[in-house]
Design a protein around this motif. Structure first.
Motif, mmCIF file in Angstrom:
data_model
loop_
_atom_site.group_PDB
_atom_site.id
_atom_site.type_symbol
_atom_site.label_atom_id
_atom_site.label_comp_id
_atom_site.label_asym_id
_atom_site.label_seq_id
_atom_site.Cartn_x
_atom_site.Cartn_y
_atom_site.Cartn_z
ATOM 1 N N LEU A 89 0.835 -1.206 0.000
ATOM 2 C CA LEU A 89 0.000 0.000 0.000
ATOM 3 C C LEU A 89 0.870 1.257 0.000
ATOM 4 N N GLY A 90 1.894 1.244 0.853
ATOM 5 C CA GLY A 90 2.782 2.396 0.964
ATOM 6 C C GLY A 90 3.537 2.669 -0.327
ATOM 7 N N ALA A 91 3.948 1.609 -1.010
ATOM 8 C CA ALA A 91 4.660 1.774 -2.280
ATOM 9 C C ALA A 91 3.725 2.388 -3.319
ATOM 10 N N TRP A 92 2.455 1.968 -3.292
ATOM 11 C CA TRP A 92 1.455 2.536 -4.207
ATOM 12 C C TRP A 92 1.223 4.020 -3.901
ATOM 13 N N VAL A 93 1.092 4.345 -2.618
ATOM 14 C CA VAL A 93 0.889 5.741 -2.212
ATOM 15 C C VAL A 93 2.056 6.594 -2.705
ATOM 16 N N VAL A 120 5.140 7.646 6.081
ATOM 17 C CA VAL A 120 5.788 6.343 6.016
ATOM 18 C C VAL A 120 5.669 5.690 7.388
ATOM 19 N N SER A 121 5.146 4.473 7.409
ATOM 20 C CA SER A 121 4.927 3.796 8.694
ATOM 21 C C SER A 121 6.193 3.046 9.125
ATOM 22 N N PRO A 122 6.277 2.709 10.419
ATOM 23 C CA PRO A 122 7.444 2.003 10.950
ATOM 24 C C PRO A 122 7.769 0.745 10.145
ATOM 25 N N ARG A 123 6.737 0.011 9.815
ATOM 26 C CA ARG A 123 6.931 -1.252 9.095
ATOM 27 C C ARG A 123 7.603 -1.037 7.736
ATOM 28 N N GLN A 124 7.243 0.038 7.054
ATOM 29 C CA GLN A 124 7.859 0.341 5.757
ATOM 30 C C GLN A 124 9.329 0.705 5.917
ATOM 31 N N LEU A 125 9.582 1.499 6.938
ATOM 32 C CA LEU A 125 10.916 2.058 7.143
ATOM 33 C C LEU A 125 11.952 0.968 7.424
ATOM 34 N N PHE A 130 14.001 -0.326 1.502
ATOM 35 C CA PHE A 130 13.030 0.774 1.458
ATOM 36 C C PHE A 130 13.605 2.020 0.787
ATOM 37 N N ALA A 131 14.805 2.426 1.208
ATOM 38 C CA ALA A 131 15.388 3.648 0.646
ATOM 39 C C ALA A 131 15.602 3.499 -0.864
ATOM 40 N N ASP A 132 16.081 2.328 -1.300
ATOM 41 C CA ASP A 132 16.285 2.088 -2.738
ATOM 42 C C ASP A 132 14.966 2.167 -3.502
ATOM 43 N N MET A 133 13.900 1.647 -2.888
ATOM 44 C CA MET A 133 12.585 1.693 -3.525
ATOM 45 C C MET A 133 12.147 3.153 -3.729
ATOM 46 N N VAL A 134 12.371 3.976 -2.706
ATOM 47 C CA VAL A 134 11.985 5.385 -2.811
ATOM 48 C C VAL A 134 12.790 6.063 -3.926
#
Ligand code: C2E
Ligand code: CA
Ligand code: CA
Ligand code: CA
Length: 278
Positions: A89-93, A120-125, A130-134
């Motif tokens: 969900l976070g990646a979609w957002v 960004v929620s704790p679980r995403q971080l 995660f950083a590479d995805m961003v």
């Protein structure tokens, strides 16, 4: 009366089986929601005081449930964190928000907001990569890193080294880091030494009573002091009245967000100042 209280407590505290069943139902529904486009994003203006010109927007997710109507994130984000669905969900957002911000830049030019914030929620971080995805998302959408801010809570940062490493990676890349709901977590001030923070979002609870000169105004004043002293940008959250906006400006706040300046909407208007604080 005691019996009634007990009954109420029971109703509001489903046992674990019920919780699991409800989570499974919610999970299935959210899965469908993600796949069929029931989720959408709204954007709330972050304005510069005193004029009230929109300089940035915060991205907030909404769920148009086929039976329940609009469901707010407070009801489903916690579940997505428990289930891990927040990663997708976070990646979609993030992708949707960055694409929207880049579209504004290309269509509105100088009127476009300078920055878009994404929660960004704790679980995403703490999710590996995660950083590479961003960074990959920025490259795909063409949005410059400096136009993106990630909003993290103190609790998220407290999950430890992996979270802090991810924030350092993003920060080195030029992404701004905002500490959300600042002042409500624990060890707020200590975090400022270990986390590369650019923006402090001062929680609504410190803004609420600001116009009546009580404890809240003491804290709000202390937080703008810390912020200015450390060279950070402070954003006052949850501003609902002109009195609050004026008082914040007098204290030294230069950025604010709240219903007084604009509610979250799909299509914010950027060209004209929404309201003015004197
Ligand atoms: P938040 O990040 O602290 O976002 C601010 C919340 O305060 C939003 O609620 C916003 O609509 C509301 N708000 C803004 N101005 C005012 C005001 O003047 N008065 C009042 N009473 N409320 C105001 P919303 O949209 O219901 O979001 C609730 C929380 O859900 C957010 O709190 C954030 O923690 C989370 N959330 C929302 N979207 C996302 C997302 O895409 N990803 C993640 N991880 N969390 C999200
Ligand atoms: Ca936020
Ligand atoms: Ca907040
Ligand atoms: Ca919050």
């Amino acid at each position: 009366a005691a019996k009634e209280r007990r009954g109420r407590a029971l109703r509001y505290r489903p046992d674990l089986d019920e919780r699991a069943a409800e989570d499974a139902r919610l999970g299935a529904q959210l899965r469908i929601a993600l796949d069929t486009g029931q989720l959408r994003l709204v954007y709330q203006p972050i304005v510069e005081l005193p004029e009230g010109r929109t300089v940035a927007v915060e991205t907030l997710v909404r769920w148009d449930h086929p039976e329940l109507g609009e469901v707010g994130p407070a009801t489903f984000i916690p579940f997505t964190e428990r289930s891990g669905l927040i990663v997708e969900l976070g990646a979609w957002v993030l992708r949707t928000a960055c694409a929207q911000a880049q579209l504004w830049r290309t269509t509105l030019g100088g009127h476009a907001p300078q920055r878009i914030s994404v929660n960004v929620s704790p679980r995403q971080l703490t999710e590996p990569g995660f950083a590479d995805m961003v960074i990959a998302t920025l490259a795909e959408t063409g949005l410059p890193a400096g136009c993106l801010a990630v909003e993290v809570t103190e609790t998220a940062v407290f999950t430890g080294g992996k979270a802090i490493d991810a924030l350092h990676d993003l920060h080195r890349h030029g992404v701004r880091i905002a500490l959300d709901d600042f002042g409500t977590g624990y060890s707020s001030l200590g975090l400022l030494q270990t986390v590369p923070v650019d923006i402090l979002k001062v929680d609504k609870s410190f803004v609420d009573g600001i116009a009546v000169a009580g404890r809240e105004s003491v804290i709000a004043r202390a937080l703008i002091g810390v912020s200015t002293g450390l060279g950070l940008t402070a954003v006052a959250e949850g501003v609902e009245t002109a009195e609050q906006a004026n008082e914040l400006y007098r204290m030294g706040y230069r950025y604010a967000q709240g219903y007084y300046f604009g509610r979250p909407t799909a299509e914010p208007v950027f060209q004209v100042p929404v309201h003015a604080a004197a």
